[in-house]
Every structure is written in structure tokens, then in C-alpha cells.
Design an enzyme around this catalytic site. Sequence first.
Site, mmCIF file in Angstrom:
data_model
loop_
_atom_site.group_PDB
_atom_site.id
_atom_site.type_symbol
_atom_site.label_atom_id
_atom_site.label_comp_id
_atom_site.label_asym_id
_atom_site.label_seq_id
_atom_site.Cartn_x
_atom_site.Cartn_y
_atom_site.Cartn_z
ATOM 1 N N CYS A 1 0.870 -1.175 0.000
ATOM 2 C CA CYS A 1 0.000 0.000 0.000
ATOM 3 C C CYS A 1 0.902 1.219 0.000
ATOM 4 O O CYS A 1 1.646 1.448 0.955
ATOM 5 C CB CYS A 1 -0.922 0.003 1.218
ATOM 6 S SG CYS A 1 -2.026 1.443 1.262
ATOM 7 N N GLU B 1 -3.763 1.274 -6.169
ATOM 8 C CA GLU B 1 -2.768 0.266 -6.542
ATOM 9 C C GLU B 1 -2.603 0.317 -8.049
ATOM 10 O O GLU B 1 -3.536 0.692 -8.769
ATOM 11 C CB GLU B 1 -3.198 -1.132 -6.076
ATOM 12 C CG GLU B 1 -2.111 -2.181 -6.167
ATOM 13 C CD GLU B 1 -0.832 -1.766 -5.455
ATOM 14 O OE1 GLU B 1 0.080 -1.258 -6.164
ATOM 15 O OE2 GLU B 1 -0.742 -1.918 -4.228
#
Length: 222
Positions: free
Chosen positions: A2, A104
Amino acid sequence: MCGRYTLLADELDILEEFDVERQITDYHPSYNIAPGQNVLAIIHDGKEKRAGYLRWGLVPSWANDEKIGYKMINARSESAHEKPSFKGLMSRKRCLIVADSFYEWQRINDQKIPKRIHLKDRKLFAFAGLWDKWQHTYKALFTCTILTKEANPFMQEIHHRMPIILPKDKEDDWIAPSRMEPQEAQAFLEQIDPDDLTAYSVSSYVNAAKNNDEACIAPFAD
């Protein structure tokens, strides 16, 4: 992993969602939260839950150089209970890192396409995090890292890792002031599966951390 996320909610909604009584000092929403920035986190101090800011990128208390934080924005949940940087924190310095979506980058052929990912049925959520205090002469830093795991079936098409998003009924358990053995904390995280996720493509505008406005989350046709 992340490496970017968002938090756009109103302060009052955050306080209500996480049952925090005190106001958040200097709260500000963000479309593009990046490593090295201050991020909103929640801890339990033994008496009450408190919300405040930690710098994203863990600097362990024993580190000689604070720059190590840029290498420690994430921690693998599968091995954090064994690593010197995280083992003690798994026992006693667990936190919630508040978000409402994360980004992402999905590799398609030779391109990386940014995706905005969020929960289908819950606007606000929390990543499982760890925090620490670093003191060097007169300077003190409070920093954090986001715990990650192998991607679930939804995320596998986008990336092989994902942040651990705590179900609503597990948030207070994660930051409970009682001590957990590191292995116990790791076993707790192994059982976590997030609520259903959804995703859409956004523009490469989000790639630059300096960009922080509505264009970061605007849908973008693949």
C-alpha cells in the site's frame, strides 16, 4: 503493498464511525496520501481512543537514522511477529490508520494503470497498523506502518499484495490496550478478510504525490 490512499470524510463522520470523543487537531482530508506524510491514526491509550497524526514510514525506536522510514511504509503481516523492527510493536503499539480508499497500480502489458479501490458497503475503514516513537537528541518522531498480506481473489488481478483492512467488529480488538503476544497478533491478522471490494481506473495524474485534488479520483477509461 500500500503506497497511496485517500481520506475524504468529514471530521465528525470519522469521530462517529470510530467512536472517538475528542476532536482531531488540524484534521485535513486528502485525495493522495503518500509515504512521508502525516496520516490520521487511532490508538487506545488505556483509558480512551484517541485520533491524531503519525508520520507514514516507521522509524523504529532503535534506528540511527530517521530516513529508514521511507523503506518501512509497509510490514508483511506473515513475518512481522518475527522481525526486530515490528515484533515488540505487534504486542503493544497497534493502531488503526483511517482511510476511505487506496490506490494500486495494475500492470497491463508494459503499462501500470492506477486503480482506486474501496469497500462496496462501507465508506470509512481502517488499515491495521503499527506505530513507534523515535527520539534523537531533541527531536521526537511518531511514525507508523501499514500491515499487508497476500492479495485476496479480488485483488490478485491488480497486485499480489494488499493492505489489511479490518472488519468493523475487529477494529477495537486490534487496538485494545491489553498486551498481545506477537504470535497471537499475527494469528489475529491471519483470520482477517475484508468486506467486498470494488475498483475503477483513475488517471496517471495520481502518480505524482504533489497532485492532491478531485482529479486524482476521477474515473478514467482504460
